[in-house]
Design a protein around this motif. Structure first.
Motif, mmCIF file in Angstrom:
data_model
loop_
_atom_site.group_PDB
_atom_site.id
_atom_site.type_symbol
_atom_site.label_atom_id
_atom_site.label_comp_id
_atom_site.label_asym_id
_atom_site.label_seq_id
_atom_site.Cartn_x
_atom_site.Cartn_y
_atom_site.Cartn_z
ATOM 1 N N PRO A 36 0.903 -0.875 0.109
ATOM 2 C CA PRO A 36 -0.561 -0.188 0.239
ATOM 3 C C PRO A 36 0.905 1.519 0.050
ATOM 4 O O PRO A 36 0.430 2.400 -0.924
ATOM 5 C CB PRO A 36 -0.573 -0.297 1.130
ATOM 6 C CG PRO A 36 -0.822 -2.093 1.336
ATOM 7 C CD PRO A 36 0.505 -1.770 0.766
ATOM 8 N N ASP A 37 1.539 1.868 0.613
ATOM 9 C CA ASP A 37 2.987 2.734 0.976
ATOM 10 C C ASP A 37 3.423 2.738 -0.792
ATOM 11 O O ASP A 37 3.388 4.222 -1.036
ATOM 12 C CB ASP A 37 3.673 2.156 1.649
ATOM 13 C CG ASP A 37 4.263 1.356 1.071
ATOM 14 O OD1 ASP A 37 4.196 0.131 1.554
ATOM 15 O OD2 ASP A 37 6.209 1.900 2.952
ATOM 16 N N ARG A 38 3.801 2.120 -1.500
ATOM 17 C CA ARG A 38 4.771 2.558 -2.438
ATOM 18 C C ARG A 38 2.699 2.609 -3.596
ATOM 19 O O ARG A 38 3.925 3.340 -4.438
ATOM 20 C CB ARG A 38 5.310 0.248 -2.678
ATOM 21 C CG ARG A 38 6.789 0.579 -1.507
ATOM 22 C CD ARG A 38 7.554 -0.091 -2.140
ATOM 23 N NE ARG A 38 7.915 -0.014 -3.893
ATOM 24 C CZ ARG A 38 8.648 -0.631 -4.225
ATOM 25 N NH1 ARG A 38 9.203 -2.563 -4.141
ATOM 26 N NH2 ARG A 38 9.227 -0.777 -5.714
ATOM 27 N N LEU A 39 2.183 1.568 -3.607
ATOM 28 C CA LEU A 39 1.132 2.271 -4.301
ATOM 29 C C LEU A 39 0.531 3.871 -4.266
ATOM 30 O O LEU A 39 0.801 4.410 -5.062
ATOM 31 C CB LEU A 39 0.477 1.140 -4.001
ATOM 32 C CG LEU A 39 -1.150 1.276 -5.025
ATOM 33 C CD1 LEU A 39 -0.594 1.342 -6.629
ATOM 34 C CD2 LEU A 39 -2.398 -0.131 -4.742
ATOM 35 N N ARG A 40 0.802 4.260 -3.286
ATOM 36 C CA ARG A 40 0.455 4.901 -2.733
ATOM 37 C C ARG A 40 1.130 6.681 -3.600
ATOM 38 O O ARG A 40 0.931 7.505 -3.972
ATOM 39 C CB ARG A 40 -0.061 6.149 -0.786
ATOM 40 C CG ARG A 40 -1.459 5.390 -0.645
ATOM 41 C CD ARG A 40 -1.343 6.027 1.250
ATOM 42 N NE ARG A 40 -0.242 4.571 1.395
ATOM 43 C CZ ARG A 40 -0.229 4.438 2.014
ATOM 44 N NH1 ARG A 40 -0.795 3.287 2.553
ATOM 45 N NH2 ARG A 40 0.526 4.300 3.396
#
Length: 489
Positions: A82-86
């Motif tokens: 999730p953090d890298r997608l954001r």
């Protein structure tokens, strides 16, 4: 640029489906290269919006990828934490949806909306971005909130927000829907310039063949995963000519006189409507045309009772019509219905389509309780949607499907007047014609009065009896459509 430009997005064999439900996208393939523009085409419901959202890992609720791979800037989007997608969404890939107004914070002013996402949030950079997106800077627009903007202006503010991030990939869903022809051509030129000067990959979902022809380097056509519903049958006869008969009395129908609306922000006044007169006889079709920002949507909101005018009067069948819908009572509120330009912002995301259509049937008591489910199915069929759509929620539909649900919901009230704000802008040409044929049939069978706001002058010419031409909040001409907008061959 050549086909040897670096590839930044690769999609292979992508299939997306809902559990125990329909296939939203089947076997999609897509390659995006720097400096090039790719257009996604295909009929409404073919999965264009679903594919764009999948590129940023934003699938419809409950949907899953059954097959295929999505690679964006060297990342497997489906496997990113999730953090890298954001981070990917915030800094490298920008997405502008089909209903941009619903994504703009209604409390924020334009200057802050753009600065919020900008790599350079300085006032000068913000103003340059707005100018680049063909927005006026000398009429106070920069200090307005989204509710005081036209649909076309909201769309361009959303584009400015996306460009402010300086992305590597720009995803656009119907970027010129609701824009007049001149602005469409300017946006086409802007996209061409952006792709070249910023070495950016651009992909746009589009129903406009002129825009595709002007700026696209490649075209990817998507086929519908589901077979579309049959085109609704309508009475035969000449289009757009089921108007008022010789027995109609003067003053009958919907009319407005001397409408004035002014938006004031930080001491700067903007006149959205300046002494506007309007009339539509019972059973007629009246067109409203004009450039983006000329006051068309404001006029419809006043007629619908969603905005109180600063001055002027409304009448329906010769009797005074209260300014606000809540003052018109249940019967009066039913008689005039609005189909908005951006249906996603008005359809309750928590309700299924069936529940959304059943609510006005019960509220206005137009259908017996035992017949509600059957009437919902009829309404869906009327606008060319399969019965199974009743079990789905708005976010599970394409933009064109949501627009047709919005039309069906308005028709559920059995209105006398239907106000349509760019209802065909998200539809492919054949579906747009089918919807307008449907409305023409309803005019003939129910004496429904139709008010059609559109930038598609050929559709206005084909489907309306009279036309009002707006510019800068004023009616510059009104009269028979055949005289003011001769049919195009």
């Amino acid at each position: 640029m050549t086909d040897n430009s670096p590839t930044v997005v690769s999609v292979t064999g992508l299939e997306i489906r809902l559990p125990d439900g329909p296939v939203l996208l089947a076997g999609a393939r897509l390659t995006l290269r720097r400096g090039r523009i790719t257009a996604l085409t295909g009929p409404s419901g073919s999965g264009k919006t679903t594919l764009l959202r999948a590129l940023v890992g934003d699938l419809p609720a409950g949907a899953h990828v059954a097959a295929g791979r999505i690679d964006v800037l060297g990342h497997d989007v489906l496997a990113l934490p999730p953090d890298r997608l954001r981070h990917l969404r915030r800094h490298r890939v920008a997405y502008v949806g089909q209903d941009p107004g619903s994504a703009l914070d209604p409390r924020m002013r334009v200057r802050r909306l753009v600065a919020e996402t900008a790599a350079d949030p300085s006032p000068r950079a913000v103003r340059n971005l707005l100018a680049e997106c063909r927005l006026p800077l000398d009429d106070g627009l920069i200090d307005r909130r989204p509710g005081a903007l036209s649909g076309g202006q909201q769309r361009r503010v959303a584009l400015a927000r996306a460009l402010a991030r300086r992305p590597d990939v720009l995803l656009l869903d119907e970027p010129t829907a609701g824009l007049d022809t001149a602005l469409r051509d300017e946006i086409a030129g802007l996209l061409r310039s952006l792709a070249t000067t910023r070495d950016m990959a651009v992909v746009l979902a589009c129903h406009d063949p002129d825009l595709v022809g002007r700026c696209a380097d490649e075209v990817v056509e998507l086929a519908p995963a589901l077979r579309p519903a049959p085109r609704p049958a309508v009475p035969t006869g000449r289009r757009g000519r089921a108007g008022a008969g010789p027995g109609d009395t003067p003053g009958a129908g919907l009319a407005a006189h001397g409408l004035e609306v002014t938006f004031t922000r930080r001491g700067h006044a903007h006149r959205a409507l300046a002494g506007v007169d309007f009339a539509a006889a019972p059973g007629s079709a009246a067109g409203v045309v004009g450039p983006s920002g000329s006051g068309k949507t404001t006029l419809l909101r006043v007629l619908a009772g969603l905005r109180r005018p600063d001055a002027g009067t409304l009448t329906l069948d010769g009797r005074p019509l209260p300014a606000l819908a809540r003052e018109r009572g249940r019967g009066g509120g039913r008689r005039v219905q609005l189909v908005p330009q951006n249906p996603l912002g008005t359809l309750n995301p928590a309700r299924t389509v069936g529940a959304a259509l059943a609510r006005p049937l019960r509220l206005h008591r137009t259908t017996a309780k035992a017949d509600v489910a059957g009437r919902v199915a009829e309404l869906l069929g009327d606008v060319g949607l399969p019965v199974g759509v009743a079990r789905r929620r708005p976010h599970e539909l394409s933009g064109g499907q949501r627009q047709r649900v919005s039309i069906a919901r308005a028709l559920a009230c059995a209105p006398d007047v239907l106000l349509c704000d760019e209802v065909t802008s998200a539809l492919d040409p054949s579906t747009a014609a089918a919807v307008l044929d449907l409305l023409t049939g309803l005019r003939a069978t129910r004496r429904l009065t139709l008010v059609l706001v559109s930038h598609e002058l050929d559709l206005v010419a084909a489907y309306t009896d009279t036309v009002h031409i707006l510019a800068a909040g004023r009616v510059t001409a009104s009269g028979p459509t055949g005289r003011l907008l001769p049919a195009r061959r």
